[in-house]
Design a protein around this motif. Structure first.
Motif, short mmCIF file in Angstrom:
data_model
loop_
_atom_site.label_atom_id
_atom_site.label_comp_id
_atom_site.label_asym_id
_atom_site.label_seq_id
_atom_site.Cartn_x
_atom_site.Cartn_y
_atom_site.Cartn_z
N ARG A 17 5.70 13.19 1.40
CA ARG A 17 6.57 12.02 1.33
C ARG A 17 5.71 10.81 1.01
N TRP A 18 6.36 9.76 0.55
CA TRP A 18 5.66 8.52 0.27
C TRP A 18 5.84 7.57 1.44
N CYS A 19 4.78 6.89 1.81
CA CYS A 19 4.81 5.89 2.86
C CYS A 19 4.37 4.57 2.22
N ALA A 20 5.14 3.54 2.43
CA ALA A 20 4.79 2.22 1.88
C ALA A 20 4.55 1.25 3.03
N MET A 21 3.50 0.47 2.92
CA MET A 21 3.27 -0.64 3.84
C MET A 21 3.37 -1.90 3.00
N VAL A 22 4.27 -2.80 3.39
CA VAL A 22 4.52 -4.02 2.64
C VAL A 22 4.12 -5.21 3.49
N LEU A 23 3.36 -6.13 2.89
CA LEU A 23 2.93 -7.34 3.59
C LEU A 23 3.58 -8.56 2.95
N ALA A 77 7.65 3.24 -3.74
CA ALA A 77 6.62 4.12 -4.32
C ALA A 77 6.96 4.49 -5.76
N LEU A 78 8.21 4.84 -6.02
CA LEU A 78 8.61 5.19 -7.39
C LEU A 78 8.52 4.00 -8.33
N LEU A 79 8.86 2.82 -7.84
CA LEU A 79 8.76 1.61 -8.64
C LEU A 79 7.33 1.40 -9.13
N LEU A 80 6.37 1.53 -8.22
CA LEU A 80 4.96 1.34 -8.59
C LEU A 80 4.44 2.51 -9.41
N ARG A 81 4.84 3.72 -9.08
CA ARG A 81 4.41 4.89 -9.88
C ARG A 81 4.89 4.78 -11.31
N ASP A 82 6.11 4.32 -11.51
CA ASP A 82 6.64 4.15 -12.86
C ASP A 82 5.89 3.05 -13.61
N ALA A 83 5.50 2.01 -12.89
CA ALA A 83 4.79 0.89 -13.52
C ALA A 83 3.34 1.25 -13.87
N PRO A 124 1.68 4.69 -14.41
CA PRO A 124 1.66 6.15 -14.49
C PRO A 124 0.25 6.74 -14.60
N ARG A 125 -0.74 5.96 -15.01
CA ARG A 125 -2.10 6.48 -15.19
C ARG A 125 -2.93 6.41 -13.91
N ALA A 126 -2.39 5.83 -12.85
CA ALA A 126 -3.12 5.73 -11.58
C ALA A 126 -3.19 7.11 -10.92
N ASN A 127 -4.19 7.29 -10.08
CA ASN A 127 -4.35 8.54 -9.34
C ASN A 127 -3.49 8.48 -8.08
N TRP A 128 -2.29 9.02 -8.16
CA TRP A 128 -1.35 8.93 -7.05
C TRP A 128 -1.61 9.97 -5.96
N ARG A 159 0.86 -1.18 0.00
CA ARG A 159 0.00 0.00 0.00
C ARG A 159 0.89 1.22 0.00
N ILE A 160 0.63 2.11 -0.94
CA ILE A 160 1.39 3.36 -1.06
C ILE A 160 0.46 4.52 -0.70
N THR A 161 0.91 5.35 0.22
CA THR A 161 0.13 6.50 0.65
C THR A 161 1.03 7.73 0.62
N ARG A 162 0.50 8.81 0.13
CA ARG A 162 1.22 10.09 0.13
C ARG A 162 0.84 10.82 1.41
N VAL A 163 1.83 11.20 2.19
CA VAL A 163 1.58 11.87 3.47
C VAL A 163 2.29 13.21 3.50
N ARG A 164 1.69 14.13 4.22
CA ARG A 164 2.29 15.47 4.33
C ARG A 164 3.05 15.58 5.63
N TRP A 165 4.29 15.99 5.55
CA TRP A 165 5.15 16.24 6.69
C TRP A 165 5.41 17.74 6.72
N GLU A 166 6.08 18.21 7.75
CA GLU A 166 6.37 19.63 7.87
C GLU A 166 7.16 20.16 6.67
N ASP A 167 8.03 19.33 6.13
CA ASP A 167 8.87 19.78 5.01
C ASP A 167 8.29 19.41 3.64
#
Length: 118
Positions: free
Chosen positions: A46-52, A77-83, A85-89, A35-43
């Motif tokens: 960032r991408w957060c990945a949960m792998v099972l 996250a980049l590996l899946l985004r590249d694979a 590209p048409r998904a709503n990231w 599961r790839i989730t985009r999260v907002r940090w102070e700076d």
């Protein structure tokens, strides 16, 4: 009954196998789901990945793989985004390694919380 479905994207067989092998190389384990989730940090974002894992020994089921290196989240996250590209990231995405299917992660409320019978 909730009939809402998430948009799906499916990788070709060669791409699916390449993704499976890359995920195994990055994590050191056989991977069942990501599961790839985009999260907002102070700076910024960032991408957060949960792998099972794929567990072939008791206790059976999927267990979370600890991603100890900070760049592992970003690399996966980049590996899946590249694979896909048409998904709503902008939304969380779930990837099933066995089927090669990526779909938006949708949290559904139980029927009883929407005023319907269970």
């Amino acid at each position: 009954m909730n009939t809402e479905t998430a948009p799906e994207h499916t990788a070709q067989e060669t791409a699916r196998l390449a993704l499976r092998d890359s995920l195994r190389r990055i994590t050191g384990r056989a991977v069942a789901e990501v599961r790839i989730t985009r999260v907002r940090w102070e700076d910024g974002y960032r991408w957060c990945a949960m792998v099972l894992t794929v567990d072939r020994q008791p206790p059976f089921g999927h267990h979370e793989v600890p991603l100890t290196e900070g760049h592992q989240h970003h690399t996966i996250a980049l590996l899946l985004r590249d694979a896909f590209p048409r998904a709503n990231w902008a939304t969380a995405q779930d990837y099933d390694v066995e089927t090669g299917t990526l779909h938006e992660h949708i949290v559904r409320l139980p029927e009883c919380l929407r005023g319907n019978e269970p």
